[in-house]
Write a protein that holds these residues in place. Structure first.
Motif, PDB file in Angstrom:
ATOM      1  N   HIS A  62       0.818  -1.356  -0.026  1.00  0.00           N
ATOM      2  CA  HIS A  62      -0.036  -0.239   0.038  1.00  0.00           C
ATOM      3  C   HIS A  62       0.957   1.172  -0.072  1.00  0.00           C
ATOM      4  O   HIS A  62       0.312   2.339   0.047  1.00  0.00           O
ATOM      5  CB  HIS A  62      -1.010  -0.102   1.360  1.00  0.00           C
ATOM      6  CG  HIS A  62      -0.123   0.158   2.524  1.00  0.00           C
ATOM      7  ND1 HIS A  62      -0.047  -1.282   3.044  1.00  0.00           N
ATOM      8  CD2 HIS A  62       0.279   0.920   3.231  1.00  0.00           C
ATOM      9  CE1 HIS A  62       0.557  -0.854   4.143  1.00  0.00           C
ATOM     10  NE2 HIS A  62       0.850   0.467   4.234  1.00  0.00           N
ATOM     11  N   GLU A  63       2.236   0.946   0.028  1.00  0.00           N
ATOM     12  CA  GLU A  63       3.038   2.192  -0.067  1.00  0.00           C
ATOM     13  C   GLU A  63       3.613   2.340  -1.548  1.00  0.00           C
ATOM     14  O   GLU A  63       4.845   1.949  -1.560  1.00  0.00           O
ATOM     15  CB  GLU A  63       4.064   2.159   0.956  1.00  0.00           C
ATOM     16  CG  GLU A  63       3.620   1.958   2.329  1.00  0.00           C
ATOM     17  CD  GLU A  63       4.659   1.914   3.598  1.00  0.00           C
ATOM     18  OE1 GLU A  63       5.954   1.950   3.064  1.00  0.00           O
ATOM     19  OE2 GLU A  63       4.332   1.794   4.628  1.00  0.00           O
ATOM     20  N   GLU A 147       3.399   7.557   2.109  1.00  0.00           N
ATOM     21  CA  GLU A 147       2.234   6.854   2.934  1.00  0.00           C
ATOM     22  C   GLU A 147       2.709   6.803   4.298  1.00  0.00           C
ATOM     23  O   GLU A 147       1.733   7.651   5.147  1.00  0.00           O
ATOM     24  CB  GLU A 147       2.085   5.528   2.264  1.00  0.00           C
ATOM     25  CG  GLU A 147       0.810   4.676   2.548  1.00  0.00           C
ATOM     26  CD  GLU A 147       0.884   4.070   4.188  1.00  0.00           C
ATOM     27  OE1 GLU A 147      -0.331   4.066   4.688  1.00  0.00           O
ATOM     28  OE2 GLU A 147       1.857   3.841   4.829  1.00  0.00           O
TER      29      GLU A 147
HETATM   30 ZN   LIG Z   1       1.998   1.468   5.573  1.00  0.00          ZN
END
Ligand SMILES: [Zn+2]
Ligand SMILES: [Zn+2]
Length: 350
Positions: A62-63, A147
């Motif tokens: 997710h980064e 992130e």
């Molecule tokens: Zn993260």
């Protein structure tokens, strides 16, 4: 774009495998991104260690940041060839929280890389709303750091950290160190408590005003700081199962703010209620990032990365190809590797 793409996927037995699959065209209001950099996060490691079960078949990550390789119908804000960082929050888009920019507390909140396929892949399709064009001087590697940094940017805004204040950061993992960067960007004085020597070094590189080691000498320095009522804001970044929230609380001057960014894996931890009441300490919970004040925390984080590009990059200590994902996760898990942020670079693949 090739027809077949390589992706990392969680398997039924909770391990990671690199598999080939079909590249899908982006749907309406979606983008396809050729991933250039994707970070291994502490939350990915929870799945890796087996603390929580991952969803089998899902691509983690997710980064992430990369180049837009195709756009679906209805997409206007970004075009093919743009370098974008992805704010990985999924949301309904219609509830009162989404409409006010607080989409991080939407009841349909989800995460790219947990609830739908994430960035540990050569290509990924994401909702166009999650893509932020990176500013001058921010490449994909720095873009992926937005992130973790945005988590601190959000928390620091909630705690209303001012430039004349002193912030005490408890923990110097990637969240603690990005919190340090956020403190510098606020112009605040930053004191950080770091356990491992490589984290202490990293904190100095990032411009910490004071680095305190987690040992006996450190303990006596902490007690000095407590007595002199030096700490305006204490930031807990460790989470897990320890008593670090209490430890952070007890550092505060009267009327200080206690900012909770770390993710705890147990339901209850201690605070000292008398200390909290007598000193009117404010306890501030903070989760991910949003656009609560009319501007996305992600955009602010990307601008901080542009301003601090050179030092921010030192946070990325290890880089791996997609095929070496197992080694990447092991390196991130093993503190003796002296890793801070481990990245996968899918574009490096042949
Ligand atoms: Zn993260
Ligand atoms: Zn919503």
């Amino acid at each position: 774009m090739p027809n077949k793409i390589k992706s990392v996927r969680w398997t039924e037995d909770r391990s990671l495998s690199v598999v080939e699959g079909d590249a899908l065209d982006p749907g309406p209001n979606e983008l396809q991104i050729q991933v250039a950099s994707v970070g291994v996060c502490g939350s990915d490691l929870h799945f890796f260690r087996g603390d929580f079960p991952p969803r089998p078949g899902i691509v983690p990550g997710h980064e992430l940041a990369g180049i837009v390789s195709a756009v679906g119908s209805g997409v206007r804000r970004v075009s093919e060839g743009d370098l974008v960082a992805v704010e990985p929050l999924l949301r309904c888009g219609h509830c009162r929280f989404c409409l006010s920019g607080d989409y991080h507390v939407c009841s349909e909140r989800g995460l790219i890389g947990e609830n739908r396929d994430g960035g540990m892949s050569e290509y990924v399709n994401v909702p166009a709303i999650t893509a932020f064009k990176t500013p001058q001087g921010v490449d994909a590697e720095l873009g992926a750091l937005a992130e973790p940094l945005a988590c601190s940017v959000h928390g620091f805004a909630k705690a209303k950290v001012k430039s004349h204040e002193t912030v005490f950061i408890l923990g110097a993992g990637s969240i603690g160190l990005t919190a340090l960067l956020a403190a510098k960007a606020c112009g605040a004085r930053a004191i950080i408590l770091a356990r491992h020597p490589h984290q202490q070094e990293a904190a100095r590189r990032l411009g910490a005003d004071e680095v305190i080691a987690d040992n006996e000498a450190g303990e006596s320095r902490l007690s000095e700081l407590r007595k002199s009522q030096a700490i305006d804001v204490a930031v807990e970044t460790v989470g897990g199962k320890g008593d670090t929230l209490l430890k952070a609380q007890l550092m505060l001057r009267p009327k200080g703010r206690l900012l909770l960014i770390g993710v705890f894996s147990i339901p209850n931890v201690s605070v000292n209620p008398l200390h909290l009441a007598l000193r009117e300490v404010e306890l501030i919970g903070s989760m991910t990032y949003a656009a609560s004040d009319g501007r996305a925390d992600y955009e602010i984080a990307l601008n901080v990365l542009s301003d601090y590009a050179e030092v921010a990059r030192t946070l990325v200590t290890h880089r791996f190809q997609l095929d070496d994902v197992q080694q990447a996760f092991e390196t991130a898990l093993d503190k003796s590797s002296e890793s801070i942020k481990v990245h996968l670079n899918p574009a490096l693949q042949a």
